[in-house]
Design an enzyme around this catalytic site. Structure first.
Site, PDB file in Angstrom:
ATOM      1  N   HIS A  93      70.679  -8.421  46.649  1.00 49.73           N
ATOM      2  CA  HIS A  93      71.481  -9.569  47.088  1.00 49.73           C
ATOM      3  C   HIS A  93      71.609 -10.662  46.033  1.00 49.73           C
ATOM      4  O   HIS A  93      72.097 -11.747  46.343  1.00 49.73           O
ATOM      5  CB  HIS A  93      70.959 -10.184  48.395  1.00 49.73           C
ATOM      6  CG  HIS A  93      70.756  -9.189  49.494  1.00 49.73           C
ATOM      7  ND1 HIS A  93      71.763  -8.361  49.934  1.00 49.73           N
ATOM      8  CD2 HIS A  93      69.656  -8.892  50.235  1.00 49.73           C
ATOM      9  CE1 HIS A  93      71.296  -7.590  50.913  1.00 49.73           C
ATOM     10  NE2 HIS A  93      70.029  -7.883  51.111  1.00 49.73           N
ATOM     11  N   PRO A 152      71.494 -23.159  55.097  1.00 53.13           N
ATOM     12  CA  PRO A 152      71.236 -24.296  54.220  1.00 53.13           C
ATOM     13  C   PRO A 152      72.179 -25.459  54.533  1.00 53.13           C
ATOM     14  O   PRO A 152      73.391 -25.285  54.619  1.00 53.13           O
ATOM     15  CB  PRO A 152      71.504 -23.723  52.826  1.00 53.13           C
ATOM     16  CG  PRO A 152      71.253 -22.263  52.972  1.00 53.13           C
ATOM     17  CD  PRO A 152      71.743 -21.929  54.350  1.00 53.13           C
ATOM     18  N   GLU A 153      71.602 -26.639  54.733  1.00 58.10           N
ATOM     19  CA  GLU A 153      72.376 -27.829  55.063  1.00 58.10           C
ATOM     20  C   GLU A 153      72.229 -28.834  53.932  1.00 58.10           C
ATOM     21  O   GLU A 153      71.738 -28.492  52.854  1.00 58.10           O
ATOM     22  CB  GLU A 153      71.920 -28.359  56.424  1.00 58.10           C
ATOM     23  CG  GLU A 153      72.144 -27.326  57.528  1.00 58.10           C
ATOM     24  CD  GLU A 153      71.633 -27.749  58.902  1.00 58.10           C
ATOM     25  OE1 GLU A 153      71.123 -28.868  59.050  1.00 58.10           O
ATOM     26  OE2 GLU A 153      71.740 -26.922  59.832  1.00 58.10           O
ATOM     27  N   LYS A 183      87.020 -39.956  71.718  1.00 61.57           N
ATOM     28  CA  LYS A 183      86.678 -38.559  71.436  1.00 61.57           C
ATOM     29  C   LYS A 183      86.060 -37.923  72.679  1.00 61.57           C
ATOM     30  O   LYS A 183      85.123 -38.456  73.264  1.00 61.57           O
ATOM     31  CB  LYS A 183      85.690 -38.463  70.272  1.00 61.57           C
ATOM     32  CG  LYS A 183      86.250 -38.902  68.921  1.00 61.57           C
ATOM     33  CD  LYS A 183      87.147 -37.843  68.333  1.00 61.57           C
ATOM     34  CE  LYS A 183      87.547 -38.212  66.912  1.00 61.57           C
ATOM     35  NZ  LYS A 183      88.439 -37.193  66.306  1.00 61.57           N
ATOM     36  N   ARG A 240      73.511 -12.454  53.498  1.00 58.72           N
ATOM     37  CA  ARG A 240      74.569 -12.290  54.495  1.00 58.72           C
ATOM     38  C   ARG A 240      75.972 -12.451  53.911  1.00 58.72           C
ATOM     39  O   ARG A 240      76.965 -12.241  54.589  1.00 58.72           O
ATOM     40  CB  ARG A 240      74.349 -13.278  55.646  1.00 58.72           C
ATOM     41  CG  ARG A 240      73.035 -13.016  56.391  1.00 58.72           C
ATOM     42  CD  ARG A 240      72.810 -13.971  57.527  1.00 58.72           C
ATOM     43  NE  ARG A 240      73.786 -13.789  58.595  1.00 58.72           N
ATOM     44  CZ  ARG A 240      73.830 -14.539  59.702  1.00 58.72           C
ATOM     45  NH1 ARG A 240      72.962 -15.529  59.867  1.00 58.72           N
ATOM     46  NH2 ARG A 240      74.741 -14.314  60.624  1.00 58.72           N
TER      47      ARG A 240
END
Length: 269
Positions: A91, A2-3, A150, A110
């Site tokens: 879960h 999930p973002e 960078k 997880r």
């Protein structure tokens, strides 16, 4: 994983369901996820009312008068609101039961997620976060200025949460594809003009993903149990070997910083 769009979708789904509702029980069905779930939540949150729900990066912030419940969905987490008498699923590791007989449950197969608490709304995990990509500070010069000298690849740079939050692997791949930038370029070598274009596409793609309810690849689902529909519009992510949607080439997959990167070697230069 999930973002930002998935966490924003979760926040938006929770707001009408639990805001202004009062907790009767806070239950940890296991003691720890990525870190220990605070045992004191059982007493701290009892009889407390949800004042608001916010998001910072990939963290969900549920606000109470006594402090902030901080939730991270980890690699596989999702949150649902169901009837409090509904059977627990495998879960379902943490639960808030409200006085309207509804239950908010965190399901995390997880167990890389987190349930934490801050009495003052501050936390070390939040302190170092960069700007929000959908807010004003993330303007057309921000990435260019931060990228000078960078040496890391540009994909890793835009995924660095100390630079900008929430541009996870899926949306980094999609944004770089849309503006034709090779993910292997060094961040410091990309021009200002290309960074301006990339900034626009990051904002657009994240906004579209939020509108579509996020992206479901395996475990993520919205608060009502439905999947995220942005999966249907992915151009490169997870499409190794398939035809590029804009040219005759095929999508390639490489490993960068221990993550899969999907891109078109012809379109992205």
């Amino acid at each position: 994983m999930p973002e930002l769009p998935e966490v924003e979708t979760t926040k938006n789904g929770l707001l009408p369901l639990i805001k202004n509702q009062t907790v009767t029980k806070a239950i940890r069905h296991r003691d720890n996820l990525r870190w220990e779930i605070p045992a004191h939540l059982r007493t701290t949150l009892a009889n407390q009312t949800v004042i608001d729900i916010n998001r910072r990066g990939k963290y969900l912030l549920i606000e109470f008068k006594v402090g902030t419940l901080i939730i991270h969905l980890g690699m596989s987490g999702s949150i649902k609101v169901v009837s409090s008498d509904e059977l627990l699923l495998k879960h379902d590791h943490f639960e808030l039961i409200f006085d309207n007989d509804k239950s908010m449950r965190l399901n995390d197969p997880r167990r890389f997620g987190a349930v934490l608490f801050s009495a003052d709304g501050l936390h070390p995990l939040l302190d170092s976060l960069g700007v929000e990509p959908l807010e004003v500070l993330f303007d057309e010069t921000y990435l260019y200025v931060r990228s000078r000298k960078k040496q890391q690849n540009i994909k890793a740079f835009i995924m660095d949460s100390k630079v900008v939050v929430g541009v996870g692997n899926i949306y980094a791949c999609e944004s770089l594809f849309t503006c034709g930038i090779d993910p292997q370029h060094k961040a410091g070598g990309v021009s200002k003009k290309r960074y301006q274009l990339l900034t626009q596409h990051i904002k657009t793609i994240l906004a579209k993903a939020i509108k579509a309810g996020g992206t479901t690849l395996q475990d993520f689902s919205q608060v009502d149990g439905s999947p995220g529909y942005f999966t249907q519009t992915l151009n490169v992510y997870g499409r190794e070997g398939k035809l590029c949607p804009t040219c005759d080439g095929k999508i390639s997959r490489i490993i960068q910083n221990q993550r899969s990167t999907f891109y078109c070697p012809i379109c992205q230069t």
